[in-house]
Write a protein that holds these residues in place. Sequence first.
Motif, PDB file in Angstrom:
ATOM      1  N   VAL A   4     -13.953  49.902  29.768  1.00  0.00           N
ATOM      2  CA  VAL A   4     -14.140  49.034  28.623  1.00  0.00           C
ATOM      3  C   VAL A   4     -12.916  48.152  28.497  1.00  0.00           C
ATOM      4  O   VAL A   4     -11.807  48.611  28.683  1.00  0.00           O
ATOM      5  CB  VAL A   4     -14.252  49.844  27.323  1.00  0.00           C
ATOM      6  CG1 VAL A   4     -14.466  48.928  26.148  1.00  0.00           C
ATOM      7  CG2 VAL A   4     -15.331  50.878  27.426  1.00  0.00           C
ATOM      8  N   THR A   5     -13.123  46.916  28.111  1.00  0.00           N
ATOM      9  CA  THR A   5     -11.970  46.067  27.843  1.00  0.00           C
ATOM     10  C   THR A   5     -12.241  45.118  26.698  1.00  0.00           C
ATOM     11  O   THR A   5     -13.316  44.599  26.548  1.00  0.00           O
ATOM     12  CB  THR A   5     -11.546  45.258  29.084  1.00  0.00           C
ATOM     13  OG1 THR A   5     -10.368  44.546  28.771  1.00  0.00           O
ATOM     14  CG2 THR A   5     -12.605  44.310  29.546  1.00  0.00           C
ATOM     15  N   GLN A   6     -11.267  44.940  25.857  1.00  0.00           N
ATOM     16  CA  GLN A   6     -11.244  43.836  24.926  1.00  0.00           C
ATOM     17  C   GLN A   6     -10.313  42.873  25.615  1.00  0.00           C
ATOM     18  O   GLN A   6      -9.839  43.166  26.696  1.00  0.00           O
ATOM     19  CB  GLN A   6     -10.725  44.288  23.568  1.00  0.00           C
ATOM     20  CG  GLN A   6     -11.718  45.161  22.851  1.00  0.00           C
ATOM     21  CD  GLN A   6     -11.208  45.639  21.525  1.00  0.00           C
ATOM     22  OE1 GLN A   6     -10.018  45.677  21.275  1.00  0.00           O
ATOM     23  NE2 GLN A   6     -12.121  46.027  20.676  1.00  0.00           N
ATOM     24  N   PRO A   7     -10.032  41.721  25.073  1.00  0.00           N
ATOM     25  CA  PRO A   7      -9.218  40.786  25.826  1.00  0.00           C
ATOM     26  C   PRO A   7      -8.180  41.419  26.741  1.00  0.00           C
ATOM     27  O   PRO A   7      -8.110  41.062  27.887  1.00  0.00           O
ATOM     28  CB  PRO A   7      -8.621  39.909  24.736  1.00  0.00           C
ATOM     29  CG  PRO A   7      -9.699  39.893  23.688  1.00  0.00           C
ATOM     30  CD  PRO A   7     -10.388  41.230  23.784  1.00  0.00           C
ATOM     31  N   THR A  12     -13.159  53.634  29.901  1.00  0.00           N
ATOM     32  CA  THR A  12     -14.165  53.874  30.935  1.00  0.00           C
ATOM     33  C   THR A  12     -15.254  54.915  30.674  1.00  0.00           C
ATOM     34  O   THR A  12     -15.014  55.906  30.053  1.00  0.00           O
ATOM     35  CB  THR A  12     -13.449  54.327  32.206  1.00  0.00           C
ATOM     36  OG1 THR A  12     -12.290  53.558  32.342  1.00  0.00           O
ATOM     37  CG2 THR A  12     -14.261  54.116  33.419  1.00  0.00           C
ATOM     38  N   PHE A  13     -16.442  54.746  31.279  1.00  0.00           N
ATOM     39  CA  PHE A  13     -17.555  55.699  31.354  1.00  0.00           C
ATOM     40  C   PHE A  13     -18.481  55.278  32.490  1.00  0.00           C
ATOM     41  O   PHE A  13     -18.285  54.224  33.047  1.00  0.00           O
ATOM     42  CB  PHE A  13     -18.267  55.779  29.998  1.00  0.00           C
ATOM     43  CG  PHE A  13     -19.608  55.170  29.962  1.00  0.00           C
ATOM     44  CD1 PHE A  13     -20.727  55.965  29.807  1.00  0.00           C
ATOM     45  CD2 PHE A  13     -19.787  53.817  30.120  1.00  0.00           C
ATOM     46  CE1 PHE A  13     -21.983  55.406  29.771  1.00  0.00           C
ATOM     47  CE2 PHE A  13     -21.043  53.259  30.088  1.00  0.00           C
ATOM     48  CZ  PHE A  13     -22.141  54.056  29.913  1.00  0.00           C
ATOM     49  N   SER A  14     -19.548  56.043  32.898  1.00  0.00           N
ATOM     50  CA  SER A  14     -20.234  55.671  34.140  1.00  0.00           C
ATOM     51  C   SER A  14     -21.745  55.844  34.238  1.00  0.00           C
ATOM     52  O   SER A  14     -22.216  56.876  34.669  1.00  0.00           O
ATOM     53  CB  SER A  14     -19.604  56.446  35.280  1.00  0.00           C
ATOM     54  OG  SER A  14     -20.079  55.996  36.498  1.00  0.00           O
ATOM     55  N   LYS A  55     -10.013  59.040  35.867  1.00  0.00           N
ATOM     56  CA  LYS A  55      -8.913  58.624  34.994  1.00  0.00           C
ATOM     57  C   LYS A  55      -7.859  57.840  35.787  1.00  0.00           C
ATOM     58  O   LYS A  55      -7.406  56.776  35.351  1.00  0.00           O
ATOM     59  CB  LYS A  55      -8.287  59.854  34.339  1.00  0.00           C
ATOM     60  CG  LYS A  55      -7.152  59.554  33.406  1.00  0.00           C
ATOM     61  CD  LYS A  55      -6.600  60.833  32.810  1.00  0.00           C
ATOM     62  CE  LYS A  55      -5.333  60.552  32.043  1.00  0.00           C
ATOM     63  NZ  LYS A  55      -4.721  61.762  31.520  1.00  0.00           N
ATOM     64  N   LYS A  56      -7.503  58.344  36.966  1.00  0.00           N
ATOM     65  CA  LYS A  56      -6.508  57.668  37.810  1.00  0.00           C
ATOM     66  C   LYS A  56      -7.026  56.327  38.311  1.00  0.00           C
ATOM     67  O   LYS A  56      -6.288  55.339  38.343  1.00  0.00           O
ATOM     68  CB  LYS A  56      -6.115  58.555  38.994  1.00  0.00           C
ATOM     69  CG  LYS A  56      -5.241  59.714  38.600  1.00  0.00           C
ATOM     70  CD  LYS A  56      -4.911  60.593  39.795  1.00  0.00           C
ATOM     71  CE  LYS A  56      -4.104  61.791  39.360  1.00  0.00           C
ATOM     72  NZ  LYS A  56      -3.812  62.697  40.469  1.00  0.00           N
ATOM     73  N   TYR A  57      -8.298  56.271  38.695  1.00  0.00           N
ATOM     74  CA  TYR A  57      -8.873  55.012  39.156  1.00  0.00           C
ATOM     75  C   TYR A  57      -8.829  53.976  38.037  1.00  0.00           C
ATOM     76  O   TYR A  57      -8.453  52.825  38.246  1.00  0.00           O
ATOM     77  CB  TYR A  57     -10.307  55.196  39.645  1.00  0.00           C
ATOM     78  CG  TYR A  57     -10.945  53.884  40.016  1.00  0.00           C
ATOM     79  CD1 TYR A  57     -10.671  53.300  41.246  1.00  0.00           C
ATOM     80  CD2 TYR A  57     -11.761  53.215  39.121  1.00  0.00           C
ATOM     81  CE1 TYR A  57     -11.226  52.067  41.584  1.00  0.00           C
ATOM     82  CE2 TYR A  57     -12.315  51.992  39.449  1.00  0.00           C
ATOM     83  CZ  TYR A  57     -12.043  51.419  40.678  1.00  0.00           C
ATOM     84  OH  TYR A  57     -12.581  50.195  40.993  1.00  0.00           O
ATOM     85  N   SER A  60      -5.488  52.557  37.578  1.00  0.00           N
ATOM     86  CA  SER A  60      -5.149  51.603  38.640  1.00  0.00           C
ATOM     87  C   SER A  60      -5.798  50.244  38.403  1.00  0.00           C
ATOM     88  O   SER A  60      -5.373  49.244  38.963  1.00  0.00           O
ATOM     89  CB  SER A  60      -5.559  52.146  40.014  1.00  0.00           C
ATOM     90  OG  SER A  60      -6.957  52.028  40.214  1.00  0.00           O
ATOM     91  N   GLN A  61      -6.825  50.196  37.557  1.00  0.00           N
ATOM     92  CA  GLN A  61      -7.518  48.966  37.218  1.00  0.00           C
ATOM     93  C   GLN A  61      -7.097  48.449  35.836  1.00  0.00           C
ATOM     94  O   GLN A  61      -7.788  47.630  35.238  1.00  0.00           O
ATOM     95  CB  GLN A  61      -9.040  49.193  37.241  1.00  0.00           C
ATOM     96  CG  GLN A  61      -9.591  49.672  38.556  1.00  0.00           C
ATOM     97  CD  GLN A  61      -9.321  48.669  39.663  1.00  0.00           C
ATOM     98  OE1 GLN A  61      -9.645  47.495  39.534  1.00  0.00           O
ATOM     99  NE2 GLN A  61      -8.711  49.128  40.738  1.00  0.00           N
ATOM    100  N   ASN A  62      -5.989  48.964  35.323  1.00  0.00           N
ATOM    101  CA  ASN A  62      -5.488  48.591  33.996  1.00  0.00           C
ATOM    102  C   ASN A  62      -6.532  48.869  32.917  1.00  0.00           C
ATOM    103  O   ASN A  62      -6.778  48.055  32.027  1.00  0.00           O
ATOM    104  CB  ASN A  62      -5.038  47.127  33.960  1.00  0.00           C
ATOM    105  CG  ASN A  62      -4.213  46.829  32.729  1.00  0.00           C
ATOM    106  OD1 ASN A  62      -3.528  47.705  32.222  1.00  0.00           O
ATOM    107  ND2 ASN A  62      -4.291  45.601  32.246  1.00  0.00           N
TER     108      ASN A  62
END
Length: 110
Positions: A4-7, A12-14, A55-57, A60-62
Amino acid sequence: MAAVTQPSFQSTFSPGSNLELQKSSACCSCQEKWIGYKCNCYFISNEVKTWEESKKYCASQNSSLFHLKREDEFQYFRNLSKDVYWIGLLYDETRDAWIWEDGSILSNNL
């Protein structure tokens, strides 16, 4: 896993592979292969990983594992797929509570 991202915030979830992806939500533009929903962008991965690997992945993707904040988020993503995915919630035995990655306690109304 999903993110998930805001600006500049992400988590994350899948869900599964049969999702219709949206490139943006009504108030923000999302990267390719991300789903826009209510000013957040969510990344959905079909890779099979452990919770820790996911969680680690995400890191790594901020981003971070999905942090559910509102009931409507749960309903929206539950309707996308009936599969089971990792979210950013873990049980803390010392506190006897479910804790989000950011240290906040799971709300009783969720």
